[in-house]
Design a protein around this motif. Structure first.
Motif, PDB file in Angstrom:
ATOM      1  N   VAL A 509       0.838  -1.200   0.000  1.00 61.10           N
ATOM      2  CA  VAL A 509       0.000   0.000   0.000  1.00 61.10           C
ATOM      3  C   VAL A 509       0.871   1.247   0.000  1.00 61.10           C
ATOM      4  CG1 VAL A 509      -1.673   1.337   1.347  1.00 61.10           C
ATOM      5  CG2 VAL A 509      -1.988  -1.126   1.044  1.00 61.10           C
ATOM      6  N   ARG A 510       1.940   1.224   0.775  1.00 56.89           N
ATOM      7  CA  ARG A 510       2.862   2.362   0.781  1.00 56.89           C
ATOM      8  C   ARG A 510       3.421   2.621  -0.610  1.00 56.89           C
ATOM      9  NH1 ARG A 510       8.777   1.678   3.131  1.00 56.89           N
ATOM     10  NH2 ARG A 510       8.876   0.682   1.078  1.00 56.89           N
ATOM     11  N   ASP A 511       3.877   1.564  -1.264  1.00 57.75           N
ATOM     12  CA  ASP A 511       4.484   1.735  -2.583  1.00 57.75           C
ATOM     13  C   ASP A 511       3.445   2.097  -3.640  1.00 57.75           C
ATOM     14  OD1 ASP A 511       6.862   1.195  -1.373  1.00 57.75           O
ATOM     15  OD2 ASP A 511       7.146  -0.786  -2.252  1.00 57.75           O
ATOM     16  N   LEU A 512       2.234   1.589  -3.506  1.00 61.35           N
ATOM     17  CA  LEU A 512       1.151   2.005  -4.395  1.00 61.35           C
ATOM     18  C   LEU A 512       0.904   3.503  -4.273  1.00 61.35           C
ATOM     19  CD1 LEU A 512      -1.515  -0.839  -4.039  1.00 61.35           C
ATOM     20  CD2 LEU A 512      -0.378  -0.141  -6.168  1.00 61.35           C
ATOM     21  N   ASN A 513       0.840   3.980  -3.033  1.00 62.37           N
ATOM     22  CA  ASN A 513       0.603   5.406  -2.820  1.00 62.37           C
ATOM     23  C   ASN A 513       1.709   6.262  -3.415  1.00 62.37           C
ATOM     24  OD1 ASN A 513      -1.919   5.671  -1.537  1.00 62.37           O
ATOM     25  ND2 ASN A 513      -1.056   5.113   0.452  1.00 62.37           N
ATOM     26  N   LEU A 586       5.896  -1.511 -10.501  1.00 60.15           N
ATOM     27  CA  LEU A 586       5.417  -2.243  -9.319  1.00 60.15           C
ATOM     28  C   LEU A 586       4.958  -3.625  -9.734  1.00 60.15           C
ATOM     29  CD1 LEU A 586       3.250   0.179  -7.100  1.00 60.15           C
ATOM     30  CD2 LEU A 586       5.509  -0.755  -6.582  1.00 60.15           C
ATOM     31  N   ASN A 587       5.221  -4.584  -8.861  1.00 63.05           N
ATOM     32  CA  ASN A 587       4.814  -5.975  -9.067  1.00 63.05           C
ATOM     33  C   ASN A 587       4.336  -6.510  -7.723  1.00 63.05           C
ATOM     34  OD1 ASN A 587       4.645  -8.757  -9.327  1.00 63.05           O
ATOM     35  ND2 ASN A 587       6.606  -8.991 -10.413  1.00 63.05           N
ATOM     36  N   SER A 588       3.061  -6.834  -7.617  1.00 64.22           N
ATOM     37  CA  SER A 588       2.500  -7.242  -6.327  1.00 64.22           C
ATOM     38  C   SER A 588       3.037  -8.586  -5.851  1.00 64.22           C
ATOM     39  CB  SER A 588       0.972  -7.308  -6.408  1.00 64.22           C
ATOM     40  OG  SER A 588       0.549  -8.356  -7.263  1.00 64.22           O
ATOM     41  N   ASP A 589       3.716  -9.330  -6.740  1.00 64.30           N
ATOM     42  CA  ASP A 589       4.258 -10.632  -6.346  1.00 64.30           C
ATOM     43  C   ASP A 589       5.703 -10.549  -5.875  1.00 64.30           C
ATOM     44  OD1 ASP A 589       3.644 -13.493  -6.165  1.00 64.30           O
ATOM     45  OD2 ASP A 589       5.199 -13.749  -7.696  1.00 64.30           O
ATOM     46  N   GLY A 603      11.595  -5.083 -16.176  1.00 66.34           N
ATOM     47  CA  GLY A 603      10.922  -4.472 -17.305  1.00 66.34           C
ATOM     48  C   GLY A 603      11.062  -5.299 -18.562  1.00 66.34           C
ATOM     49  N   ALA A 604      10.597  -4.737 -19.676  1.00 69.74           N
ATOM     50  CA  ALA A 604      10.654  -5.463 -20.951  1.00 69.74           C
ATOM     51  C   ALA A 604      10.667  -4.475 -22.103  1.00 69.74           C
ATOM     52  CB  ALA A 604       9.458  -6.409 -21.076  1.00 69.74           C
ATOM     53  N   ASP A 605      11.315  -4.900 -23.205  1.00 65.39           N
ATOM     54  CA  ASP A 605      11.315  -4.102 -24.433  1.00 65.39           C
ATOM     55  C   ASP A 605      10.134  -4.508 -25.297  1.00 65.39           C
ATOM     56  OD1 ASP A 605      13.668  -2.364 -24.419  1.00 65.39           O
ATOM     57  OD2 ASP A 605      14.775  -4.257 -24.243  1.00 65.39           O
ATOM     58  N   ALA A 606       9.448  -3.519 -25.833  1.00 67.75           N
ATOM     59  CA  ALA A 606       8.364  -3.795 -26.775  1.00 67.75           C
ATOM     60  C   ALA A 606       8.954  -4.173 -28.123  1.00 67.75           C
ATOM     61  CB  ALA A 606       7.452  -2.581 -26.917  1.00 67.75           C
ATOM     62  N   SER A 607       8.489  -5.273 -28.676  1.00 75.60           N
ATOM     63  CA  SER A 607       8.967  -5.723 -29.990  1.00 75.60           C
ATOM     64  C   SER A 607       7.912  -5.417 -31.043  1.00 75.60           C
ATOM     65  CB  SER A 607       9.261  -7.225 -29.941  1.00 75.60           C
ATOM     66  OG  SER A 607       8.098  -7.940 -29.545  1.00 75.60           O
ATOM     67  N   PRO A 608       8.325  -5.309 -32.308  1.00 75.56           N
ATOM     68  CA  PRO A 608       7.376  -4.980 -33.384  1.00 75.56           C
ATOM     69  C   PRO A 608       6.519  -6.177 -33.790  1.00 75.56           C
ATOM     70  CG  PRO A 608       9.558  -5.255 -34.294  1.00 75.56           C
ATOM     71  CD  PRO A 608       9.720  -5.371 -32.802  1.00 75.56           C
ATOM     72  N   VAL A 609       5.880  -6.780 -32.797  1.00 76.67           N
ATOM     73  CA  VAL A 609       4.970  -7.904 -33.019  1.00 76.67           C
ATOM     74  C   VAL A 609       3.560  -7.410 -32.737  1.00 76.67           C
ATOM     75  CG1 VAL A 609       4.303 -10.222 -32.286  1.00 76.67           C
ATOM     76  CG2 VAL A 609       6.740  -9.574 -32.339  1.00 76.67           C
ATOM     77  N   LEU A 628       0.690  -6.008 -12.353  1.00 67.36           N
ATOM     78  CA  LEU A 628       1.897  -5.305 -12.759  1.00 67.36           C
ATOM     79  C   LEU A 628       1.549  -3.884 -13.184  1.00 67.36           C
ATOM     80  CD1 LEU A 628       3.477  -8.015 -15.129  1.00 67.36           C
ATOM     81  CD2 LEU A 628       3.942  -7.681 -12.684  1.00 67.36           C
ATOM     82  N   PHE A 629       2.405  -2.947 -12.804  1.00 68.10           N
ATOM     83  CA  PHE A 629       2.355  -1.574 -13.301  1.00 68.10           C
ATOM     84  C   PHE A 629       3.646  -1.338 -14.081  1.00 68.10           C
ATOM     85  CE2 PHE A 629      -0.525  -1.521  -9.794  1.00 68.10           C
ATOM     86  CZ  PHE A 629      -1.473  -0.529 -10.053  1.00 68.10           C
ATOM     87  N   LEU A 630       3.534  -1.070 -15.378  1.00 70.07           N
ATOM     88  CA  LEU A 630       4.706  -0.808 -16.209  1.00 70.07           C
ATOM     89  C   LEU A 630       4.646   0.611 -16.740  1.00 70.07           C
ATOM     90  CD1 LEU A 630       3.978  -4.089 -16.786  1.00 70.07           C
ATOM     91  CD2 LEU A 630       6.134  -3.833 -18.018  1.00 70.07           C
ATOM     92  N   LYS A 631       5.733   1.329 -16.584  1.00 67.75           N
ATOM     93  CA  LYS A 631       5.829   2.717 -17.019  1.00 67.75           C
ATOM     94  C   LYS A 631       6.652   2.801 -18.293  1.00 67.75           C
ATOM     95  CE  LYS A 631       7.431   7.300 -15.607  1.00 67.75           C
ATOM     96  NZ  LYS A 631       8.168   7.551 -16.849  1.00 67.75           N
ATOM     97  N   TYR A 632       6.121   3.542 -19.264  1.00 67.90           N
ATOM     98  CA  TYR A 632       6.859   3.724 -20.511  1.00 67.90           C
ATOM     99  C   TYR A 632       8.079   4.610 -20.262  1.00 67.90           C
ATOM    100  CZ  TYR A 632       7.988   4.995 -25.299  1.00 67.90           C
ATOM    101  OH  TYR A 632       8.648   5.191 -26.495  1.00 67.90           O
ATOM    102  N   GLU A 633       9.260   4.093 -20.619  1.00 69.22           N
ATOM    103  CA  GLU A 633      10.517   4.792 -20.347  1.00 69.22           C
ATOM    104  C   GLU A 633      11.107   5.440 -21.582  1.00 69.22           C
ATOM    105  OE1 GLU A 633      12.774   4.573 -17.008  1.00 69.22           O
ATOM    106  OE2 GLU A 633      10.654   5.077 -16.836  1.00 69.22           O
ATOM    107  N   GLY A 634      10.750   4.988 -22.765  1.00 69.16           N
ATOM    108  CA  GLY A 634      11.318   5.585 -23.965  1.00 69.16           C
ATOM    109  C   GLY A 634      11.774   4.541 -24.954  1.00 69.16           C
ATOM    110  N   ARG A 635      12.538   5.015 -25.941  1.00 69.85           N
ATOM    111  CA  ARG A 635      12.917   4.156 -27.058  1.00 69.85           C
ATOM    112  C   ARG A 635      14.006   3.162 -26.718  1.00 69.85           C
ATOM    113  NH1 ARG A 635       8.951   3.849 -30.714  1.00 69.85           N
ATOM    114  NH2 ARG A 635       7.990   5.895 -30.956  1.00 69.85           N
ATOM    115  N   THR A 636      14.805   3.466 -25.736  1.00 70.42           N
ATOM    116  CA  THR A 636      15.903   2.549 -25.424  1.00 70.42           C
ATOM    117  C   THR A 636      15.870   2.196 -23.949  1.00 70.42           C
ATOM    118  OG1 THR A 636      17.408   4.424 -25.022  1.00 70.42           O
ATOM    119  CG2 THR A 636      17.377   3.480 -27.227  1.00 70.42           C
ATOM    120  N   ARG A 637      16.498   1.071 -23.668  1.00 67.06           N
ATOM    121  CA  ARG A 637      16.561   0.611 -22.282  1.00 67.06           C
ATOM    122  C   ARG A 637      17.482   1.503 -21.480  1.00 67.06           C
ATOM    123  NH1 ARG A 637      15.950  -4.750 -19.814  1.00 67.06           N
ATOM    124  NH2 ARG A 637      15.457  -5.535 -21.906  1.00 67.06           N
TER     125      ARG A 637
END
Length: 637
Positions: A509-513, A586-589, A603-609, A628-637
């Motif tokens: 809950v703390r980290d969610l907030n 964030l990952n609740s697990d 995290g993960a890279d989006a592929s052109p699939v 899972l909560f994933l935040k878009y970071e940009g074009r490169t890792r």
């Protein structure tokens, strides 16, 4: 008794027409110095009284020695000045009615302080206090904005924490201020919402049966102590919301009921004036003076106590004449229908007056039906509230989560239906005290499975709450998975935090907030349909849903994926709107929350699939009963 009045002709004009919203400066008891002497000016509205006198400590409770004088302007106000009365003096009004030989000793409806229950007298009191929250008050329009994050912690002051070494006593307002501010800052809550603190005779009513609409309960300290409480929380950056109850009041003889031997504050006909569920009386909203009384109470807390918002209780019971009544037990309105036109007019006037005078606060409706436009302005036909509790979302969500995960896939619509109406109102998503009382058990107790699964489900529930559009509200104890149902006579189960699963829920809950407050995508466009976008809600077989939350900035995007089954899913493909790196915010697990540690290595890279109608996608590991909560970071890792 000297003749003196605080009322001007203009005051009386506003009083009679129902537009005097600062009556707390006129009615009640006021210590003043005049003509070289100090004393108290008393004023009370009792139009059907034959005689009114002040009785109290100062005259050994003599019922005749200090009469008040009726004003000659047909206002029904009795007034008078009594020399020598000191701060803290107990008093009541002894009222003899014109009717039925009725006499009663009444507390002051505008009393600023009452004796500590079970005592019932009003106390002469001043509200002198040196506030230190100027910085908060100057900028609170930002914290209270509809585009700001609202993570509300709902609390009952008498049972949050107690002192077992001293007979299990309550914390005082001052003790609470420091402990609560530290706790809320640590967990990242933005606001605290107090169950009603207006003075109430029966502690077991939790404050919802109020007699003192202008006084904080004396159980926890003085009015100045409560001012200190609000002041200190403001200094720590925390907004304070009060639960306010203009819908009904109790039948205690010393209170408002049958005040001057007539049904002054309540309707005379019990079909309109008596509430069958709560055995209490319903205000006569069509009476100008009653509207003055109630709106003055609202203004009082915003003015004298710097309150940031009013959550209005039981609005549905005000809107409908047949609320909780069978056929023949209610009186239709002039058009033959069930809407309470007088209450509707009152609610609209209340909201208009509050926002006109205090534009940097919020009013919040607890309205449990589908009444339209509750949180829309009155000039477009709405009721004028700033926000509304989303009771439908709460009921559907809990109904879904209480089901065995084996069968949840057949009830996916209980989760997804809410988006159909999510932007019709400015919604608060509440998991309130009402869900953990009267045999309903605790939130964690509603979750299915063993201890690991129950806590995983609870983390998933809270994650879904924070991902879903709408402001957030949790009742105290939910944030660390309190096991027992809440009880007002007991402290929360703080001892369970020694166990990893409970400490893990609290940390979640703390980290969610903190994530919620740091990412505008999760709050900035809560009430706009274009702040939300489904990725996929059709995968009922796997019981996985995914969606995107968007802020005002083009690249401010949060992806939320929920797995409502206890099955670990590898290589689960999710379409995304942007190519590049998506960070697992964030990952609740995660093991720090008591989970199994399944995830995506940060995290993960989006592929052109292509997937879900989008040119790019992510291949993800979905943890069991995880979000899972994933935040878009940009074009490169």
């Amino acid at each position: 008794m000297n003749t003196l009045s605080l009322f001007t002709d203009h005051d009386i004009y506003l009083f009679k027409e129902g537009n005097h919203f600062q009556l707390y400066n006129k009615l009640g008891s006021h210590r003043i110095a005049t003509r070289g002497t100090t004393g108290v000016y008393f004023a009370v509205w009792a139009p059907n009284a034959e005689r009114v006198s002040v009785t109290g400590d100062f005259n050994q409770w003599n019922k005749a020695s200090h009469p008040l004088t009726p004003r000659k302007d047909e206002s029904g106000i009795w007034e008078g000045f009594i020399e020598g009365i000191e701060n803290g003096t107990a008093y009541k009004y002894h009222i003899t009615s014109r009717y039925q030989n009725y006499t009663a000793d009444k507390g002051d409806p505008f009393s600023l302080r009452w004796e500590t229950p079970p005592k019932t007298a009003s106390l002469v009191w001043d509200l002198n206090y040196a506030w230190n929250d100027r910085a908060w008050m100057h900028t609170r329009h930002k914290a209270n904005s509809l585009e700001a994050p609202f993570a509300i912690y709902e609390i009952h002051l008498g049972s949050w924490r107690r002192v077992p070494e001293e007979g299990n006593r309550y914390l005082t307002y001052k003790e609470m201020a420091h402990q609560l501010a530290d706790y809320l800052n640590e967990l990242g809550f933005t606001h605290v919402e107090l169950l009603p603190i207006t003075e109430h005779p029966f502690y077991g009513s939790w404050g919802y049966q109020s007699v003192g609409y202008f006084a904080p309960t004396s159980r926890y300290g003085t009015p100045q102590d409560f001012m200190y409480f609000v002041d200190y929380l403001h200094q720590r950056g925390i907004g304070v919301i009060l639960d306010w109850v203009p819908s009904h009041f109790p039948a205690d003889e010393y209170g408002l009921v049958y005040f001057d031997g007539t049904h002054l504050y309540e309707h005379a006909d019990p079909k309109k004036g008596f509430h069958p569920d709560w055995k209490s009386y319903i205000f006569n909203y069509g009476r100008n003076e009653v509207r003055n009384f109630l709106i003055s109470s609202a203004f009082f807390w915003l003015d004298k106590y710097h309150i940031d918002g009013l959550r209005v209780d039981a609005v549905a019971s005000m809107l409908y004449l047949d609320y909780s009544r069978k056929d023949g037990e209610w009186i239709p309105n002039q058009y033959g229908s069930r809407e309470n036109l007088e209450a509707i007019a009152f609610i609209k006037r209340f909201n208009e007056a509050v926002y006109e005078t205090y534009p940097d606060v919020q009013t919040i409706a607890e309205e449990s039906t589908a009444w339209p436009m509750v949180s829309k302005p009155t000039y477009v036909g709405g009721l004028g509230f700033g926000m509304k509790w989303n009771m439908g979302w709460m009921h559907d969500t809990l109904a879904f989560f209480t089901k065995d995960p084996l069968y949840r896939k057949y009830h996916n619509n209980q989760l997804t239906f809410s988006i159909m109406y999510a932007f019709s109102e400015n919604f608060v998503l509440p998991f309130s005290h009402d869900e953990v009382v009267h045999g309903k058990g605790s939130l964690v107790g509603k979750m299915p499975g063993d201890e690991w699964q129950r806590c995983a489900n609870l983390r998933l529930l809270f994650g879904y709450l924070y991902g879903h559009p709408g402001k957030k509200l949790l009742f105290m104890g939910d944030e660390f998975a309190q096991v027992k149902e809440w009880h007002h006579d007991e402290s929360l189960e703080w001892h369970v935090l020694q166990y990893p699963f409970h400490a893990g829920v609290q940390r979640w809950v703390r980290d969610l907030n903190h994530l919620y407050r740091s990412k505008p995508a999760l709050y900035e466009r809560d009430f706009c349909f274009d702040g939300f976008e489904w990725i996929d809600f059709h995968d009922w077989e796997c019981n996985v849903i995914s969606f995107i939350r968007k802020g005002n900035a083009a690249d401010d995007v949060i992806l939320v994926i929920s797995n409502f089954t206890p099955i670990l899913r590898h290589n689960y493909r999710v379409g995304v709107p942007l190519g590049g790196y998506w960070k697992e915010a964030l990952n609740s697990d995660a093991t720090i929350y008591g989970g199994g540690g399944q995830g995506n290595c940060g995290g993960a890279d989006a592929s052109p699939v292509p997937a879900h109608g989008r040119a790019h996608s992510l291949s993800l590991t979905l943890p069991p009963l995880g979000i899972l909560f994933l935040k878009y970071e940009g074009r490169t890792r």
